[in-house]
Design a protein around this motif. Structure first.
Motif, PDB file in Angstrom:
ATOM      1  N   GLY A   1       0.802  -1.221   0.000  1.00  0.00           N
ATOM      2  CA  GLY A   1       0.000   0.000   0.000  1.00  0.00           C
ATOM      3  C   GLY A   1       0.829   1.262   0.000  1.00  0.00           C
ATOM      4  N   LEU A   2       2.067   1.192  -0.502  1.00  0.00           N
ATOM      5  CA  LEU A   2       2.972   2.334  -0.422  1.00  0.00           C
ATOM      6  C   LEU A   2       3.325   2.921  -1.790  1.00  0.00           C
ATOM      7  CD1 LEU A   2       5.472   1.024   2.300  1.00  0.00           C
ATOM      8  CD2 LEU A   2       3.503   2.545   2.598  1.00  0.00           C
ATOM      9  N   ALA A   3       2.712   2.427  -2.849  1.00  0.00           N
ATOM     10  CA  ALA A   3       3.007   2.954  -4.187  1.00  0.00           C
ATOM     11  C   ALA A   3       1.754   3.622  -4.733  1.00  0.00           C
ATOM     12  CB  ALA A   3       3.475   1.832  -5.113  1.00  0.00           C
ATOM     13  N   HIS A   4       1.554   4.866  -4.327  1.00  0.00           N
ATOM     14  CA  HIS A   4       0.327   5.571  -4.714  1.00  0.00           C
ATOM     15  C   HIS A   4       0.504   6.240  -6.077  1.00  0.00           C
ATOM     16  CE1 HIS A   4      -2.162   4.966  -1.158  1.00  0.00           C
ATOM     17  NE2 HIS A   4      -1.027   4.947  -0.492  1.00  0.00           N
ATOM     18  N   TYR A   5       0.700   5.381  -7.079  1.00  0.00           N
ATOM     19  CA  TYR A   5       0.811   5.831  -8.455  1.00  0.00           C
ATOM     20  C   TYR A   5      -0.310   5.168  -9.249  1.00  0.00           C
ATOM     21  CZ  TYR A   5       5.418   6.524  -6.455  1.00  0.00           C
ATOM     22  OH  TYR A   5       6.444   6.875  -5.620  1.00  0.00           O
ATOM     23  N   ASN A   6      -0.672   5.778 -10.348  1.00  0.00           N
ATOM     24  CA  ASN A   6      -1.731   5.239 -11.205  1.00  0.00           C
ATOM     25  C   ASN A   6      -3.053   5.070 -10.468  1.00  0.00           C
ATOM     26  OD1 ASN A   6      -0.033   4.991 -13.489  1.00  0.00           O
ATOM     27  ND2 ASN A   6       0.773   3.058 -12.698  1.00  0.00           N
ATOM     28  N   ARG A   7      -3.313   5.963  -9.520  1.00  0.00           N
ATOM     29  CA  ARG A   7      -4.632   5.949  -8.907  1.00  0.00           C
ATOM     30  C   ARG A   7      -5.665   6.338  -9.958  1.00  0.00           C
ATOM     31  NH1 ARG A   7      -3.388   9.398  -3.458  1.00  0.00           N
ATOM     32  NH2 ARG A   7      -1.765  10.298  -4.796  1.00  0.00           N
ATOM     33  N   GLU A   8      -6.780   5.656  -9.979  1.00  0.00           N
ATOM     34  CA  GLU A   8      -7.767   5.855 -11.033  1.00  0.00           C
ATOM     35  C   GLU A   8      -8.708   7.010 -10.689  1.00  0.00           C
ATOM     36  OE1 GLU A   8     -11.401   3.456 -13.297  1.00  0.00           O
ATOM     37  OE2 GLU A   8     -10.134   2.429 -11.827  1.00  0.00           O
ATOM     38  N   ILE A   9      -8.799   7.960 -11.578  1.00  0.00           N
ATOM     39  CA  ILE A   9      -9.731   9.071 -11.423  1.00  0.00           C
ATOM     40  C   ILE A   9     -11.065   8.636 -12.017  1.00  0.00           C
ATOM     41  CG2 ILE A   9     -10.174  11.495 -11.942  1.00  0.00           C
ATOM     42  CD1 ILE A   9      -7.731  11.004 -10.157  1.00  0.00           C
ATOM     43  N   VAL A  10     -12.125   8.686 -11.234  1.00  0.00           N
ATOM     44  CA  VAL A  10     -13.411   8.164 -11.694  1.00  0.00           C
ATOM     45  C   VAL A  10     -14.481   9.253 -11.748  1.00  0.00           C
ATOM     46  CG1 VAL A  10     -12.946   5.813 -10.942  1.00  0.00           C
ATOM     47  CG2 VAL A  10     -14.005   7.405  -9.353  1.00  0.00           C
ATOM     48  N   SER A  11     -14.059  10.508 -11.732  1.00  0.00           N
ATOM     49  CA  SER A  11     -14.988  11.622 -11.900  1.00  0.00           C
ATOM     50  C   SER A  11     -14.231  12.771 -12.557  1.00  0.00           C
ATOM     51  CB  SER A  11     -15.556  12.073 -10.548  1.00  0.00           C
ATOM     52  OG  SER A  11     -14.567  12.745  -9.778  1.00  0.00           O
ATOM     53  N   ALA A  12     -14.929  13.846 -12.841  1.00  0.00           N
ATOM     54  CA  ALA A  12     -14.248  15.036 -13.353  1.00  0.00           C
ATOM     55  C   ALA A  12     -13.265  15.536 -12.303  1.00  0.00           C
ATOM     56  CB  ALA A  12     -15.272  16.125 -13.675  1.00  0.00           C
ATOM     57  N   VAL A  13     -12.103  16.027 -12.757  1.00  0.00           N
ATOM     58  CA  VAL A  13     -11.101  16.540 -11.830  1.00  0.00           C
ATOM     59  C   VAL A  13     -11.511  17.938 -11.391  1.00  0.00           C
ATOM     60  CG1 VAL A  13      -8.698  17.231 -11.554  1.00  0.00           C
ATOM     61  CG2 VAL A  13      -9.257  15.163 -12.838  1.00  0.00           C
ATOM     62  N   SER A  14     -11.796  18.065 -10.122  1.00  0.00           N
ATOM     63  CA  SER A  14     -12.187  19.345  -9.539  1.00  0.00           C
ATOM     64  C   SER A  14     -11.581  19.423  -8.149  1.00  0.00           C
ATOM     65  CB  SER A  14     -13.710  19.463  -9.496  1.00  0.00           C
ATOM     66  OG  SER A  14     -14.101  20.772  -9.103  1.00  0.00           O
ATOM     67  N   ASN A  15     -12.042  20.371  -7.338  1.00  0.00           N
ATOM     68  CA  ASN A  15     -11.494  20.456  -5.981  1.00  0.00           C
ATOM     69  C   ASN A  15     -11.800  19.198  -5.182  1.00  0.00           C
ATOM     70  OD1 ASN A  15     -14.261  21.405  -6.113  1.00  0.00           O
ATOM     71  ND2 ASN A  15     -14.063  21.982  -3.959  1.00  0.00           N
ATOM     72  N   ARG A  16     -12.946  18.581  -5.456  1.00  0.00           N
ATOM     73  CA  ARG A  16     -13.304  17.291  -4.871  1.00  0.00           C
ATOM     74  C   ARG A  16     -13.459  16.299  -6.017  1.00  0.00           C
ATOM     75  NH1 ARG A  16     -14.543  17.134   1.126  1.00  0.00           N
ATOM     76  NH2 ARG A  16     -14.184  19.308   1.703  1.00  0.00           N
ATOM     77  N   THR A  17     -12.683  15.228  -5.959  1.00  0.00           N
ATOM     78  CA  THR A  17     -12.609  14.278  -7.065  1.00  0.00           C
ATOM     79  C   THR A  17     -12.746  12.861  -6.540  1.00  0.00           C
ATOM     80  OG1 THR A  17     -11.105  15.768  -8.239  1.00  0.00           O
ATOM     81  CG2 THR A  17     -11.186  13.488  -8.995  1.00  0.00           C
ATOM     82  N   SER A  18     -13.506  12.023  -7.236  1.00  0.00           N
ATOM     83  CA  SER A  18     -13.636  10.622  -6.853  1.00  0.00           C
ATOM     84  C   SER A  18     -12.440   9.841  -7.385  1.00  0.00           C
ATOM     85  CB  SER A  18     -14.936  10.031  -7.395  1.00  0.00           C
ATOM     86  OG  SER A  18     -16.054  10.637  -6.772  1.00  0.00           O
ATOM     87  N   VAL A  19     -11.805   9.079  -6.485  1.00  0.00           N
ATOM     88  CA  VAL A  19     -10.561   8.380  -6.827  1.00  0.00           C
ATOM     89  C   VAL A  19     -10.650   6.940  -6.344  1.00  0.00           C
ATOM     90  CG1 VAL A  19      -8.062   8.322  -6.488  1.00  0.00           C
ATOM     91  CG2 VAL A  19      -9.259  10.529  -6.582  1.00  0.00           C
ATOM     92  N   ARG A  20     -10.233   6.012  -7.223  1.00  0.00           N
ATOM     93  CA  ARG A  20     -10.108   4.611  -6.815  1.00  0.00           C
ATOM     94  C   ARG A  20      -8.634   4.352  -6.533  1.00  0.00           C
ATOM     95  NH1 ARG A  20     -12.663   2.284 -10.771  1.00  0.00           N
ATOM     96  NH2 ARG A  20     -14.640   2.210  -9.633  1.00  0.00           N
ATOM     97  N   GLY A  21      -8.328   4.039  -5.285  1.00  0.00           N
ATOM     98  CA  GLY A  21      -6.944   3.850  -4.869  1.00  0.00           C
ATOM     99  C   GLY A  21      -6.410   2.484  -5.212  1.00  0.00           C
ATOM    100  N   ILE A  22      -5.163   2.238  -4.851  1.00  0.00           N
ATOM    101  CA  ILE A  22      -4.547   0.943  -5.157  1.00  0.00           C
ATOM    102  C   ILE A  22      -5.154  -0.176  -4.328  1.00  0.00           C
ATOM    103  CG2 ILE A  22      -2.381   2.002  -5.901  1.00  0.00           C
ATOM    104  CD1 ILE A  22      -1.186   1.319  -3.220  1.00  0.00           C
ATOM    105  N   ASP A  23      -5.955   0.199  -3.293  1.00  0.00           N
ATOM    106  CA  ASP A  23      -6.671  -0.819  -2.522  1.00  0.00           C
ATOM    107  C   ASP A  23      -8.000  -1.185  -3.166  1.00  0.00           C
ATOM    108  OD1 ASP A  23      -8.085   1.501  -2.092  1.00  0.00           O
ATOM    109  OD2 ASP A  23      -7.844   1.525   0.084  1.00  0.00           O
ATOM    110  N   GLY A  24      -8.333  -0.549  -4.292  1.00  0.00           N
ATOM    111  CA  GLY A  24      -9.569  -0.849  -4.993  1.00  0.00           C
ATOM    112  C   GLY A  24     -10.773  -0.083  -4.493  1.00  0.00           C
ATOM    113  N   LYS A  25     -10.599   0.696  -3.425  1.00  0.00           N
ATOM    114  CA  LYS A  25     -11.718   1.438  -2.856  1.00  0.00           C
ATOM    115  C   LYS A  25     -11.833   2.819  -3.509  1.00  0.00           C
ATOM    116  CE  LYS A  25     -11.183  -0.818   1.660  1.00  0.00           C
ATOM    117  NZ  LYS A  25     -10.896  -0.605   3.116  1.00  0.00           N
ATOM    118  N   THR A  26     -13.065   3.246  -3.727  1.00  0.00           N
ATOM    119  CA  THR A  26     -13.319   4.557  -4.300  1.00  0.00           C
ATOM    120  C   THR A  26     -13.767   5.508  -3.204  1.00  0.00           C
ATOM    121  OG1 THR A  26     -13.954   3.613  -6.438  1.00  0.00           O
ATOM    122  CG2 THR A  26     -14.677   5.856  -5.985  1.00  0.00           C
ATOM    123  N   ARG A  27     -13.164   6.687  -3.171  1.00  0.00           N
ATOM    124  CA  ARG A  27     -13.519   7.686  -2.170  1.00  0.00           C
ATOM    125  C   ARG A  27     -13.437   9.068  -2.796  1.00  0.00           C
ATOM    126  NH1 ARG A  27      -8.921   5.312  -0.355  1.00  0.00           N
ATOM    127  NH2 ARG A  27      -9.782   4.655   1.649  1.00  0.00           N
TER     128      ARG A  27
END
Length: 444
Positions: A53-79
Motif C-alpha cells: 500500500g505504499l506505491a500511490h501511483y496510477n490511482r484511477e480518477i473516476v470523476s471530473a477533476v475538480s477540488n473534490r474528485t472521486s478516486v479509486r486507490g490501489i486498494d480498490g476502494k473509491t472515495r
C-alpha cells in the motif's frame, strides 16, 4: 567537451541534485540477457510496494477533476478526495464555457484532424488559437504542438547549430534535457547547466562563451522556467533578461506553470514582473492552467515560420484534436472574462501556506505550487498513504527525483478549492505530522 555528452560540463554547485535529469531504469540495472530478465528487478520492487500500500501511483480518477474528485486507490476502494495533485489551477476542466465550445466543435469538425498541420491538419480554430496565444504572450506568432514535451524537443533540435551554446538552469524540465541529448547526436553544441536561479553563475558563463571574432557564427541560448514545477519558485526574469540582452543571448522561457497563473490577467511570469517582453521565445503547455493537453511556442514571426517547416516534432505529428483547440480557446476567454479566478487562486495558496506555516512546517510559495519538506528519516510513502486514507490527494516527491534530504509533499492549489477544503488539508497535516513525528522537531 564531448558533444555526445552535453551534461558533462557544468558549473552547477548542486551536483548531487538530479533534478529531472534521471531515469528509474538507472537504479534497476541488471546484466540479464533477456527482456524479461531486465525488467524483473523493477517489476518485483513495484509490485511489492503496491502490495504494501505504499506505491500511490496510477490511482484511477473516476470523476471530473475538480477540488473534490472521486478516486479509486490501489486498494480498490473509491472515495471522494480533496484534489491537490492536479495542475488544474483555475478549475477549467469543469467550466461550462470550456465544455460548451468543445461540444460545438465536435459537432462541426468531428473528433480529430487526422494529419500533420502542414498537410491538411490545420483548421480555422487552430489558426485562431495561434492568434489568441500570441496576444496572450505578447508575441508575433505561435506554433502549436501535441505536448509541451514535443515543443521543447522541437525548438532545441531545430534552432541549435554547430558551436552554439545553450545555458540552462539545472532545474529545467526533463523534456529540455532530452532535447539537448537529441540535438547533441549530430551537432557539435555546448550545453552547460548553471546553478538554480544563480544569476552570477549565469553571467560568468555568458562572459566565458560570448560571441567573438573567433566565434562569429556562435549563438548563445539561455533557458529557464518562469515557474519551476518542483518547488514552485520563480526565475529572476528581470535580471536574466538583462543579462541576455547585454550579451546577445536568446532567452527561452518555459512558462508552462506560469501561463494562466501569474500576472493579474494570467499572461504569465513576464506580467508578474511587469515586463513587456522578457523573452525571445515562450514555451507553454495546455496541461496546466488550461486543463487540456498540448503545448506551444511563441516568438517572432520569422522564428515561428522557420520552426513550422523545420521542426520534426511538429511536421511529423498529427495536429492537436479539434476538441483540445476549442477547449483552450474557451479557457482563454474565461481568463479574459473572469480574472477574479486568478486572484482567488493566489488567495487560496496564501491561505494554505499560512495554515501550514502556523503548524511549524517549512513551506515556500511564489505561485500555486506548495512544497512541504519531509525529513529524510521519515518514510514519505507511508505519510502519503495516510493522507490518501484521510481523503487528501497529494503527491510525494522522493529520491531520485530530488536528493534524499530534499523529499517533499507537493500540493497544487486550485481557484476552486473552498476554505473548508484548505482547512481540512491543514488539519490532516497536523494529525499526520504529529503521528509521523514530523512536528516534534523544531525545523521541519
Amino acid at each position: 567537451m564531448s558533444s555526445a555528452s552535453p551534461h558533462t560540463d557544468s558549473e552547477s554547485s548542486a551536483s548531487s541534485n538530479r533534478a529531472e535529469n534521471f531515469s528509474l531504469a538507472e537504479f534497476f540495472k541488471t546484466e540479464a540477457p533477456t527482456l524479461m530478465g531486465r525488467v524483473k528487478p523493477f517489476s518485483d520492487y513495484y509490485r511489492d510496494s503496491r502490495a504494501k500500500g505504499l506505491a500511490h501511483y496510477n490511482r484511477e480518477i473516476v470523476s471530473a477533476v475538480s477540488n473534490r474528485t472521486s478516486v479509486r486507490g490501489i486498494d480498490g476502494k473509491t472515495r471522494e478526495m480533496i484534489m491537490f495533485g492536479s495542475n488544474n489551477y483555475l478549475g477549467l476542466t469543469t467550466h461550462p464555457h470550456v465544455a460548451s465550445p468543445i461540444k460545438q466543435a465536435l459537432d462541426e469538425y468531428g473528433a480529430g484532424v487526422d494529419g500533420p498541420p502542414l498537410l491538411g491538419g490545420m483548421t480555422q480554430l487552430h489558426m485562431e488559437l495561434e492568434r489568441r496565444l500570441s496576444l496572450l504572450k505578447g508575441a508575433e506568432d505561435t506554433l502549436l504542438f501535441g505536448s509541451g514535451y514535443q515543443a521543447n524537443l522541437g525548438w532545441v533540435k531545430t534552432l541549435l547549430r554547430d558551436d552554439d551554446v545553450l545555458l540552462y538552469d539545472e532545474y529545467n524540465h526533463a523534456s529540455l534535457y532530452d532535447g539537448i541529448a537529441l540535438a547533441a547526436v549530430n551537432t557539435n553544441i555546448k550545453a552547460i547547466r548553471f546553478s538554480h536561479n544563480n544569476t552570477e553563475n549565469l553571467e560568468r558563463l555568458l562572459i566565458r562563451f560570448r560571441k567573438g571574432a573567433s566565434r562569429p557564427n556562435r549563438q548563445i541560448f539561455v533557458v529557464v522556467e518562469g515557474v519551476y514545477s518542483m518547488d514552485g519558485d520563480l526565475a529572476p526574469l528581470p535580471r536574466i533578461s538583462e543579462l541576455c540582452a547585454g550579451h546577445g543571448a536568446i532567452l527561452v522561457v518555459d512558462d508552462a506553470h506560469g501561463t494562466g497563473v501569474m500576472g493579474k490577467t494570467g499572461r504569465g511570469t513576464a506580467e508578474h514582473f511587469d515586463m513587456e517582453s522578457a523573452a525571445d521565445i515562450w514555451m507553454g503547455s495546455f496541461s496546466k492552467a488550461f486543463g487540456m493537453t498540448g503545448g506551444f511556442l511563441s516568438g517572432d514571426r520569422e522564428v515561428v515560420d522557420y520552426l513550422r517547416f523545420c521542426s520534426r516534432s511538429y511536421m511529423f505529428s498529427a495536429h492537436l484534436p479539434i476538441t483540445t483547440v476549442a477547449g483552450v480557446l474557451g479557457g482563454i476567454e474565461v481568463l479574459e472574462r473572469e480574472p477574479e479566478r486568478i486572484a482567488r487562486l493566489h488567495e487560496n495558496a496564501a491561505h494554505l501556506e499560512a495554515g501550514l506555516s502556523a503548524l511549524g512546517f517549512q513551506v515556500f510559495r511564489e505561485a500555486a505550487i506548495i512544497p512541504v519538506r519531509i525529513p529524510p528519516e521519515v518514510n514519505i510513502r507511508e505519510v502519503c498513504k495516510q493522507f490518501h486514507d484521510e481523503g487528501i490527494f497529494l503527491n510525494s516527491i522522493e529520491y531520485p527525483a530530488v536528493p534524499k534530504d530534499g523529499q517533499r509533499l507537493r500540493l497544487s492549489v486550485m481557484a476552486t478549492h473552498t476554505t473548508e477544503d484548505l482547512d481540512q488539508a491543514v488539519s490532516a497535516f497536523e494529525r499526520i505530522g504529529t503521528i509521523a513525528g514530523i512536528l516534534s522537531g523544531a525545523n521541519v
